[in-house]
Design an enzyme around this catalytic site. Structure first.
Site, short mmCIF file in Angstrom:
data_model
loop_
_atom_site.label_atom_id
_atom_site.label_comp_id
_atom_site.label_asym_id
_atom_site.label_seq_id
_atom_site.Cartn_x
_atom_site.Cartn_y
_atom_site.Cartn_z
N ALA A 125 -10.06 -53.54 116.51
CA ALA A 125 -10.81 -53.97 117.69
C ALA A 125 -11.99 -54.88 117.40
O ALA A 125 -12.34 -55.70 118.25
CB ALA A 125 -11.29 -52.75 118.46
N PRO B 228 -14.54 -57.79 116.49
CA PRO B 228 -15.86 -57.44 117.04
C PRO B 228 -15.85 -57.00 118.50
O PRO B 228 -16.90 -56.73 119.06
CB PRO B 228 -16.65 -58.73 116.87
CG PRO B 228 -15.62 -59.80 117.01
CD PRO B 228 -14.37 -59.26 116.37
N GLY B 229 -14.67 -56.96 119.13
CA GLY B 229 -14.59 -56.36 120.46
C GLY B 229 -14.19 -57.27 121.59
O GLY B 229 -14.05 -56.81 122.73
N LYS C 174 -11.34 -58.69 122.44
CA LYS C 174 -10.08 -58.35 123.10
C LYS C 174 -10.18 -57.01 123.83
O LYS C 174 -9.56 -56.81 124.89
CB LYS C 174 -8.94 -58.35 122.08
CG LYS C 174 -8.69 -59.73 121.49
CD LYS C 174 -7.59 -59.71 120.43
CE LYS C 174 -7.38 -61.08 119.83
NZ LYS C 174 -8.56 -61.56 119.08
N ASP D 264 -11.05 -49.17 114.81
CA ASP D 264 -11.37 -50.06 113.70
C ASP D 264 -11.74 -49.19 112.51
O ASP D 264 -12.44 -48.18 112.66
CB ASP D 264 -12.52 -51.01 114.05
CG ASP D 264 -12.48 -52.26 113.17
OD1 ASP D 264 -11.92 -53.28 113.63
OD2 ASP D 264 -12.98 -52.21 112.03
N ASP E 236 -8.04 -46.26 110.69
CA ASP E 236 -7.03 -47.30 110.69
C ASP E 236 -5.79 -46.83 111.45
O ASP E 236 -5.62 -45.64 111.72
CB ASP E 236 -6.67 -47.74 109.27
CG ASP E 236 -6.05 -46.62 108.44
OD1 ASP E 236 -5.00 -46.11 108.82
OD2 ASP E 236 -6.65 -46.25 107.40
N ASP F 258 -4.12 -57.18 116.55
CA ASP F 258 -4.64 -58.40 115.95
C ASP F 258 -4.85 -58.05 114.48
O ASP F 258 -5.90 -57.57 114.07
CB ASP F 258 -5.96 -58.80 116.63
CG ASP F 258 -6.47 -60.16 116.17
OD1 ASP F 258 -5.91 -60.71 115.20
OD2 ASP F 258 -7.43 -60.67 116.77
N CYS G 213 -4.91 -64.60 113.07
CA CYS G 213 -5.64 -65.88 113.03
C CYS G 213 -5.33 -66.59 111.72
O CYS G 213 -6.22 -67.06 111.03
CB CYS G 213 -7.14 -65.66 113.21
SG CYS G 213 -7.87 -64.47 112.06
#
Length: 453
Positions: free
Chosen positions: A268, A270-271, A273, A288, A314, A330, A383
């Protein structure tokens, strides 16, 4: 918070630190900042996240705000142009100089060509730094001659994009996307990115567009031309937006109204999404594995006045048998697509990391698949610009999990509603977002929306 920037003029190995003399440094305005920039660059080349670690150290934070801002701006410019600068140094010398004088040449050239630093100041401070250390003192004449010679030549010629990035990445991108697209990707390094903001609703976006000097670029994303501390910007205290690259907002933007639905955000921090899912009406569980990174998620939740269930764990260790309407992964990746804002990733990344991270992604996809309700969505994103962390992962996942199918992204929807380029939509209905496909740039991302049947 956005990083401090210095206005531009125009379009390895760790470097040995130059020793300090407190009294001399106090009398030479700007030397501390330039030494700090050298440390940031060396840290970035040493290991992943080295730039951020060096930039949050007690030593760096002891500098004045203006010194920190200059050091960050100079270091980032060098990292954006590292390949180009080293090519010029190689051309101007019969033999590539050792790391320490080479580091000084880089920062001198970056100031001359890309920052609003007077030429004489760029040269004199660089030569002064050379005089301070036994490893660089013998090269001060060379440094002075090269910098003054470049000034006389009147500027840099057009850059060859192949020289901007490590060769192993250039060869990968050329093989995957073709030479023209590889060049477009690499050239995105030369543009300082604007700050993208995601809004909780369209009314808030419209209300703050003018004050933020912004442009709506698709979905709920506003691209702001402001610079500086985002905490002072319109709407920050009201909690109506958060900083999030336009491409990073796309995975959740693919989903419709989530009112009454449940969602889990696997990695998650830095938040951004998590906040998007909440803004769409979902009840959200955010995971996270990093306590410090999860704290950032919780701080963002507080500022935005949102509430979510958070766990520091995790995905594979999360002991909970709930299933969700939406599972968002992600995944940890090489992050080669984030180089516009974090150019250090190009120089810290190693080819071996891609295959190692692909194994991690494989395991995580299998671990989260059972958490998707029948009829629910699994959104996978990275990414990264590397196929092993994107297309190859989903092809293999669909072979292993016959109960999943692709929810293909419609090209018209991608263009009209998300501000994407038609080239961003793959033949399979996934998204492969390349940095040069959006005016002003975007992070490189792969996104696949899957449905469990």
């Amino acid at each position: 918070m956005s990083k401090p920037r210095s206005a531009p003029k125009s379009g390895g190995k760790p470097n040995p630190r130059i020793s300090d003399d407190a009294e001399t440094l106090d009398n030479d305005i700007g030397l501390r900042a330039r030494i700090a920039a050298l440390d940031l660059i060396a840290a970035a080349q040493t290991k992943r996240n080295g730039f951020d670690e060096a930039g949050s150290s007690a030593e760096f934070m002891a500098l004045s705000e203006s010194e920190r801002a200059f050091a960050r701006a100079l270091a980032l410019l060098v990292l954006r142009r590292l390949g180009q600068l080293d090519f010029i140094i190689a051309k101007k010398t019969q033999k590539m100089p050792p790391d320490a004088p080479k580091a000084l040449l880089r920062i001198g050239m970056a100031q001359i060509f890309f920052m609003q630093v007077p030429d004489f100041a760029a040269v004199s401070t660089t030569v002064k730094l050379a005089e301070r250390n036994n490893n660089t003192r013998p090269f001060k004449g060379l440094i002075n001659a090269i910098l003054r010679g470049l000034i006389r030549e009147g500027g840099l010629k057009d850059v060859n994009p192949q020289r901007l990035v490590p060769d192993w990445l250039w060869q990968r991108w050329k093989a995957t996307y073709g030479e023209e697209s590889a060049g477009g990707i690499a050239m995105a390094l030369t543009e300082e990115p604007a700050t993208d903001l995601t809004f909780r609703d369209v009314d808030a976006l419209k209300a703050h567009t003018e004050a933020l000097e912004g442009e709506a670029i698709g979905g709920l994303t506003l691209r702001s031309n402001l610079r500086g501390d985002v905490r002072t910007w319109s709407g920050y205290d009201d909690g109506v937006w958060w900083v999030q690259d336009a491409a990073a907002a796309i995975p959740v933007a693919l989903l419709g109204d989530l009112t009454g639905k449940t969602a889990i955000d696997i990695c998650a921090a830095p938040g951004g999404k998590t906040l998007q899912l909440l803004a769409k009406g979902a009840q959200v569980v955010a995971l996270d594995r990093s306590k410090n990174r999860l704290k950032r998620v919780e701080e963002n939740l507080t500022r935005l006045k949102f509430s979510a269930e958070t766990h520091c764990v995790d995905a594979e260790s999360f002991d909970d048998d709930r299933q969700f309407d939406v599972v968002l992964l992600d995944a940890p990746c090489s992050a080669t697509g984030t180089f516009r804002r974090q150019p250090d990733v190009l120089w810290a990344a190693k080819p071996s990391e891609v295959s190692k991270l692909a194994d991690v992604q494989h395991r995580m996809l299998d671990a989260v698949a059972t958490r998707v309700k029948p009829g629910g969505s699994l959104v996978y994103a990275t990414c990264s610009l590397e196929r092993e962390e994107g297309e190859t992962q989903i092809l293999a996942f669909l072979r292993r999990h016959k109960d999943f199918t692709t929810a293909a992204v419609d090209t018209a929807f991608a263009q009209d509603q998300l501000g994407l380029d038609a080239r961003d939509v793959t033949p399979e209905g996934w998204l492969r977002l390349l940095p040069h496909h959006r005016k002003g740039g975007q992070d490189g991302f792969f996104v696949a929306h899957l449905k469990r049947v």
